[in-house]
Design an enzyme around this catalytic site. Structure first.
Site, mmCIF file in Angstrom:
data_model
loop_
_atom_site.group_PDB
_atom_site.id
_atom_site.type_symbol
_atom_site.label_atom_id
_atom_site.label_comp_id
_atom_site.label_asym_id
_atom_site.label_seq_id
_atom_site.Cartn_x
_atom_site.Cartn_y
_atom_site.Cartn_z
ATOM 1 N N GLU A 161 52.715 39.325 13.561
ATOM 2 C CA GLU A 161 52.841 39.477 15.017
ATOM 3 C C GLU A 161 51.471 39.550 15.695
ATOM 4 O OE1 GLU A 161 57.233 41.619 14.635
ATOM 5 O OE2 GLU A 161 55.550 42.807 15.379
ATOM 6 N N HIS A 179 58.615 47.332 21.882
ATOM 7 C CA HIS A 179 58.718 46.748 20.536
ATOM 8 C C HIS A 179 57.617 47.304 19.655
ATOM 9 C CE1 HIS A 179 58.752 43.753 17.289
ATOM 10 N NE2 HIS A 179 57.442 43.776 17.398
ATOM 11 N N ARG A 227 56.732 53.403 14.741
ATOM 12 C CA ARG A 227 58.190 53.280 14.867
ATOM 13 C C ARG A 227 58.832 54.644 15.167
ATOM 14 N NH1 ARG A 227 60.981 48.268 14.715
ATOM 15 N NH2 ARG A 227 62.632 49.302 13.549
ATOM 16 N N ARG A 283 61.956 55.602 23.372
ATOM 17 C CA ARG A 283 63.293 55.116 23.733
ATOM 18 C C ARG A 283 64.236 56.283 24.036
ATOM 19 N NH1 ARG A 283 63.428 50.615 18.918
ATOM 20 N NH2 ARG A 283 62.564 48.839 20.055
ATOM 21 N N THR A 299 66.324 51.910 17.392
ATOM 22 C CA THR A 299 66.554 50.677 18.165
ATOM 23 C C THR A 299 67.500 50.902 19.336
ATOM 24 O OG1 THR A 299 66.206 49.391 16.155
ATOM 25 C CG2 THR A 299 67.343 48.280 17.982
ATOM 26 N N ASN A 310 65.451 48.403 25.924
ATOM 27 C CA ASN A 310 64.891 49.543 25.177
ATOM 28 C C ASN A 310 63.367 49.656 25.244
ATOM 29 O OD1 ASN A 310 64.270 47.523 23.376
ATOM 30 N ND2 ASN A 310 65.481 48.352 21.683
ATOM 31 N N LYS A 365 57.957 46.011 26.840
ATOM 32 C CA LYS A 365 58.842 44.934 27.297
ATOM 33 C C LYS A 365 58.890 44.905 28.831
ATOM 34 C CE LYS A 365 61.590 45.086 23.023
ATOM 35 N NZ LYS A 365 62.900 45.436 22.426
ATOM 36 N N TYR A 395 60.871 36.549 17.791
ATOM 37 C CA TYR A 395 62.127 37.104 17.285
ATOM 38 C C TYR A 395 62.862 36.141 16.334
ATOM 39 C CZ TYR A 395 62.052 41.314 20.234
ATOM 40 O OH TYR A 395 61.750 42.534 20.793
ATOM 41 N N PHE A 450 73.199 38.366 19.930
ATOM 42 C CA PHE A 450 72.435 38.845 21.091
ATOM 43 C C PHE A 450 71.108 38.111 21.268
ATOM 44 C CE2 PHE A 450 71.584 41.660 17.437
ATOM 45 C CZ PHE A 450 70.194 41.581 17.351
#
Ligand code: DAT
Ligand code: MG
Length: 148
Positions: free
Chosen positions: A126, A115, A85, A102, A91, A112, A9, A49, A57
């Protein structure tokens, strides 16, 4: 073999974490199959998203994703979706274990850093969204040293 979509990100790019993050996936033994630095438009971020569009949010999340360049990647390997993950961590960085990306590099949920696709099905969607041109087909010579 299984593939996942990983995106660093804007905060991860600004903070100079690109090399560190790539290293973690590389050193694990996953294969880099797609990689590009890009900025995305609002409509594109909203599409990525889309499942979260009703969340309070959502608009802040979209603003964050379009706030600077991101690094879009495809990584390949056995169980790469679930293991990816785990490498990323929970998250909310307040709950991400130390040793995860993270857990090591983030403090707030809205910053964070990274992704990762949450299922094989989302990975497929994706990758198609972020890499409509397709990805490079190559095989690592290290394969027999990583897989039995
Ligand atoms: P993940 O990125 O771990 O897959 P997610 O898909 O549920 O998490 O949400 C996407 C992103 O949205 C997440 O990385 C950070 C943000 N987000 C999720 N839940 C949030 C919340 N309760 N408050 C603020 N931002 C949130
Ligand atoms: Mg998610």
């Amino acid at each position: 073999m299984e593939q996942t979509f990983i995106m660093i990100k804007p905060d991860g790019v600004q903070r100079g974490l690109v090399g560190e993050i790539i290293s973690r996936f590389e050193e694990k033994g996953f294969y880099l199959k797609g990689l590009k630095l890009m900025t995305v438009e609002r409509s594109f971020a909203e599409k990525h998203y889309a499942d979260l569009s009703s969340k309070p949010f959502f608009s802040g999340l979209v603003e964050y994703i379009i706030s600077g360049p991101v690094v879009a990647m495809v990584w390949e390997g056995k169980n790469v979706v679930v293991t990816g993950r785990k490498i990323i961590g929970a998250t909310n960085p307040a709950e991400s274990a130390p040793g995860t990306i993270r857990g090591d590099f983030a403090i707030e949920i809205g910053r964070n850093v990274i992704h990762g696709s949450d299922s094989i099905e989302s990975a497929r969607k994706e990758i198609a969204l972020w890499f409509p041109e397709g990805i490079v087909d190559w095989q690592s010579n290290l394969h027999p040293w990583i897989y039995e």
